[in-house]
Motif scaffolding. Structure first.
Motif, PDB file in Angstrom:
ATOM      1  N   VAL A 178       0.673  -1.166  -0.071  1.00 27.67           N
ATOM      2  CA  VAL A 178      -0.040  -0.018  -0.132  1.00 27.67           C
ATOM      3  C   VAL A 178       0.752   1.328  -0.007  1.00 27.67           C
ATOM      4  O   VAL A 178       0.552   2.165  -0.842  1.00 27.67           O
ATOM      5  CB  VAL A 178      -0.860   0.104   1.320  1.00 27.67           C
ATOM      6  N   SER A 179       2.081   1.251   0.688  1.00 28.38           N
ATOM      7  CA  SER A 179       2.811   2.448   0.853  1.00 28.38           C
ATOM      8  C   SER A 179       3.359   2.477  -0.494  1.00 28.38           C
ATOM      9  O   SER A 179       3.569   3.688  -1.053  1.00 28.38           O
ATOM     10  CB  SER A 179       4.044   2.117   1.844  1.00 28.38           C
ATOM     11  N   SER A 180       4.152   1.594  -1.225  1.00 30.39           N
ATOM     12  CA  SER A 180       4.387   1.580  -2.653  1.00 30.39           C
ATOM     13  C   SER A 180       3.538   2.152  -3.559  1.00 30.39           C
ATOM     14  O   SER A 180       3.854   3.162  -4.620  1.00 30.39           O
ATOM     15  CB  SER A 180       4.944   0.295  -3.056  1.00 30.39           C
TER      16      SER A 180
ATOM     17  N   PRO B  67       3.087   9.480   3.844  1.00 31.22           N
ATOM     18  CA  PRO B  67       1.689   9.829   4.503  1.00 31.22           C
ATOM     19  C   PRO B  67       1.954  10.756   5.757  1.00 31.22           C
ATOM     20  O   PRO B  67       2.778  10.873   6.270  1.00 31.22           O
ATOM     21  CB  PRO B  67       1.085   8.540   4.828  1.00 31.22           C
ATOM     22  N   THR B  68       0.999  11.371   5.999  1.00 31.19           N
ATOM     23  CA  THR B  68       0.884  12.237   7.367  1.00 31.19           C
ATOM     24  C   THR B  68      -0.125  11.466   8.164  1.00 31.19           C
ATOM     25  O   THR B  68      -0.096  11.652   9.514  1.00 31.19           O
ATOM     26  CB  THR B  68       0.163  13.792   6.960  1.00 31.19           C
TER      27      THR B  68
ATOM     28  N   ILE C 113       4.045   0.046   6.113  1.00 26.79           N
ATOM     29  CA  ILE C 113       3.612   1.539   5.698  1.00 26.79           C
ATOM     30  C   ILE C 113       5.031   2.351   5.877  1.00 26.79           C
ATOM     31  O   ILE C 113       5.262   2.964   4.912  1.00 26.79           O
ATOM     32  CB  ILE C 113       2.578   2.492   6.641  1.00 26.79           C
ATOM     33  N   LEU C 114       5.780   2.158   6.691  1.00 26.32           N
ATOM     34  CA  LEU C 114       7.140   2.809   6.909  1.00 26.32           C
ATOM     35  C   LEU C 114       8.169   2.300   6.040  1.00 26.32           C
ATOM     36  O   LEU C 114       9.061   2.856   6.003  1.00 26.32           O
ATOM     37  CB  LEU C 114       7.432   2.890   8.438  1.00 26.32           C
ATOM     38  N   GLY C 115       7.767   1.274   5.324  1.00 22.27           N
ATOM     39  CA  GLY C 115       8.642   0.827   4.314  1.00 22.27           C
ATOM     40  C   GLY C 115       9.554  -0.486   4.690  1.00 22.27           C
ATOM     41  O   GLY C 115      10.644  -0.759   3.982  1.00 22.27           O
TER      42      GLY C 115
END
Length: 223
Positions: free
Chosen positions: A35-37, A43-44, A71-73
């Motif tokens: 999702v992050s990719s 994101p905030t 989310i932070l990779g």
């Protein structure tokens, strides 16, 4: 400079899994990372909607820290996963939880993620199907079917005429066959997403050419 990432399936899965459960931790990390990719920007804030088994055991099995880590990779073997909530706070990423213990989703290990910053938002539904394997079943309200077990290109670009043709022409010229393709956009003329599953794992040269297309924001290859 445009953002390009090359990753193998083993980079996502990782040689060692942090956490007690492949479904609740490794799979959760992978969902968050995909999702992050696709989001393609920092994101905030992120809202995690948890269903059924994920909702009932998300703290005990580390699903919460795993999703945020993704989310932070982070990868599934990242030693920082247990501290991901603190790291998100330090980076100014607000995290919200919505727990739905009684929901009748098709799979018990389901999460819907809404990720935002000041420029845009993205919703995605991911399912952890066991053994660290995942499926993405929804993007921005569109039904998709991505299992990420085949080589996949994720391309974020401006929604202008000809972008799809330029990408597919490069793949064709490189003798790379498209197995499945999903396209969605925020709105006309705004950012759009192409997710292309291909038959070849040798996509480095094609990805480099795709990255040079004007109005393309980033391209990620998961091989």
């Amino acid at each position: 400079m445009k953002n390009i990432r090359f990753q193998s399936v083993f980079d996502i899965i990782g040689p060692v899994m942090i956490g007690p459960s492949s479904s609740h931790t490794a799979g959760a990390v992978r969902i968050g990372k995909i999702v992050s990719s696709i989001f393609g920007e920092k994101p905030t804030e992120v809202e995690f909607q948890l269903f059924n088994s994920f909702a009932k055991t998300y703290r005990g099995h580390g699903t919460d820290v795993a999703l945020v880590a993704g989310i932070l990779g982070m990868d599934t073997d990242d030693e920082r996963i247990p501290q991901s909530l603190e790291i998100a706070h330090e980076q100014g990423v607000k995290v919200y939880w919505k727990v739905n213990k009684e929901s009748n989703t098709p799979h018990p290990n389901t999460t819907r993620i809404i990720i935002r910053n000041e420029h845009k938002s993205l919703s995605a539904t991911g399912v952890s199907i066991g053994g660290g394997n995942i499926q993405v079943t929804e993007l921005n309200g569109f039904a998709v079917n991505l299992n990420m077990n085949t080589p996949t290109l994720i391309i974020v670009h401006q929604d202008i005429p000809g972008m799809i043709a330029k990408v597919t022409d490069i793949l064709s010229d490189s003798d790379i066959n498209i197995a499945q393709m999903n396209v969605t956009r925020e709105s006309a003329g705004e950012k759009a997403i192409m997710i292309i599953e291909v038959d070849s794992r040798q996509c480095e040269e094609a990805v480099q050419k795709i990255s040079q297309i004007p109005h393309l924001h980033n391209v990620n290859f998961f091989g």
